[in-house]
Write a protein that holds these residues in place. Structure first.
Motif, PDB file in Angstrom:
ATOM      1  N   THR A  70       0.830  -1.204   0.000  1.00 26.73           N
ATOM      2  CA  THR A  70       0.000   0.000   0.000  1.00 26.73           C
ATOM      3  C   THR A  70       0.862   1.251   0.000  1.00 26.73           C
ATOM      4  OG1 THR A  70      -1.751  -1.168   1.203  1.00 26.73           O
ATOM      5  CG2 THR A  70      -1.830   1.237   1.206  1.00 26.73           C
ATOM      6  N   GLN A 107      -0.867  10.255  -7.850  1.00 27.15           N
ATOM      7  CA  GLN A 107      -1.699   9.198  -8.405  1.00 27.15           C
ATOM      8  C   GLN A 107      -1.812   9.321  -9.927  1.00 27.15           C
ATOM      9  OE1 GLN A 107      -5.474   9.154  -6.300  1.00 27.15           O
ATOM     10  NE2 GLN A 107      -4.421   9.359  -4.325  1.00 27.15           N
ATOM     11  N   VAL A 160       2.056   7.381 -10.301  1.00 30.86           N
ATOM     12  CA  VAL A 160       1.642   6.007 -10.011  1.00 30.86           C
ATOM     13  C   VAL A 160       1.606   5.121 -11.256  1.00 30.86           C
ATOM     14  CG1 VAL A 160      -0.351   4.604  -9.291  1.00 30.86           C
ATOM     15  CG2 VAL A 160       0.466   6.449  -7.822  1.00 30.86           C
ATOM     16  N   ILE A 173      -3.394   1.815  -3.717  1.00 33.74           N
ATOM     17  CA  ILE A 173      -3.104   3.245  -3.589  1.00 33.74           C
ATOM     18  C   ILE A 173      -4.180   3.883  -2.723  1.00 33.74           C
ATOM     19  CG2 ILE A 173      -2.712   5.406  -4.815  1.00 33.74           C
ATOM     20  CD1 ILE A 173      -0.648   3.249  -5.453  1.00 33.74           C
TER      21      ILE A 173
END
Length: 310
Positions: free
Chosen positions: A101, A109, A113, A131
């Motif tokens: 995590t 994000q 990510v 996430i």
């Protein structure tokens, strides 16, 4: 019975005697003397208030209480043995099915990510990448509780018990809609102060560390934000700026990405923006964990790109 007052070795002795059906064989299996096994059984009889094993001919037979305990002891000791063996097993990235995590803002994000996800699925195909937002991190106290393996954030967010390593640098820019009626090619100090702004609060508790840093920078350079709206994410702020006369600030890499999909124009600040350094943060409790360490190195590797500090 209070478990803390019980010597758990006594249960191992009882289990072994029940399995071997002999004090002598149990002693040989445990590498102790027969008298040591007999003494342990005597102590356990006193604690449980039951004979546990009684003589029958040349052997021992379990009492009803011991018969009831036998399968539970067997299962408990097998579970404990499996846990110990699992803890000692080497971490194999291609085989692990662990969930890792990572907590970060929607800036990371969207902008970073995807690179992390590509490396993650290639190197740990059976594992799961989760996430979570900064709100979720704070609501669960994730790093300290072990629910979150690492966080992307400023070094100022590091507290007691946390480790940090520099991850990347970025800088702030402003965005407005492409056909904004008041803003030209450049953003003057006066225009910055006159326009109405979208503010961004990523934390459930209000302005966070990054917000306070940039606000301090604005104040030192005579820049004042007249806030008309507070958004919970960079994406929401960008959508609002693209459809209103409000102006919003955000990291350059994210602004460049969003400008490819939204009718946004990127503007430089009236003064040279300070680069901000983001770090990967993790808790002492996962510092030595082999899997968590591999995951952190994967994130560092995914962030290594031309022009980006790591």
């Amino acid at each position: 019975m209070n478990l803390s007052s019980l010597d758990l070795n006594l249960l191992l002795v009882l289990h072994t005697v029940l399995e071997e059906k002999s004090v002598a064989k149990a002693a040989a299996s445990l590498h102790v003397t027969s008298s040591a096994v007999s003494n342990a059984l005597g102590r356990l009889r006193g604690l449980l208030g039951d004979p546990l094993l009684v003589r029958h001919g040349r052997g021992l037979v379990p009492t009803r209480r011991a018969t009831e305990l036998a399968p539970r002891l067997r299962a408990a000791l097998r579970e404990l043995q499996g846990a110990l063996e699992g803890a000692a097993a080497p971490f194999v990235p291609a085989q692990t099915d662990r969930m890792f995590t990572l907590a970060c803002s929607d800036n990371d994000q969207m902008a970073r990510v995807p690179r992390i996800a590509a490396a993650f699925t290639a190197r740990m195909p059976r594992a799961t990448l989760r996430i979570v937002s900064i709100d979720q991190l704070e609501a669960s106290d994730g790093l300290a509780s072990g629910q979150v393996d690492a966080v992307i954030g400023p070094i100022e967010a590091a507290g007691p018990g946390l480790h940090a390593k520099a991850l990347y640098r970025d800088e702030a820019v402003m965005v407005v809609r492409r056909d904004h009626p008041k803003v030209g090619k450049r953003l003057s100090r006066q225009m910055f102060n006159d326009l109405r702004h979208v503010d961004i609060w990523l934390s459930i508790e209000g302005p966070g560390v990054g917000h306070r840093l940039i606000e301090g920078f604005f104040q030192r350079h005579g820049l004042r934000r007249s806030v008309s709206l507070v958004a919970p994410s960079f994406a929401a702020a960008a959508m609002i700026a693209a459809t209103t006369d409000l102006i919003a600030g955000m990291p350059r890499l994210l602004a460049e990405s969003l400008a490819q999909h939204l009718p946004l124009r990127i503007l430089e600040l009236p003064v040279a923006p300070p680069p901000f350094q983001m770090h990967l943060l993790w808790h002492e409790r996962t510092h030595a964990d082999e899997g968590a360490r591999y995951f952190r190195e994967l994130v560092f590797g995914a962030m290594r790109a031309p022009g980006k500090a790591t």
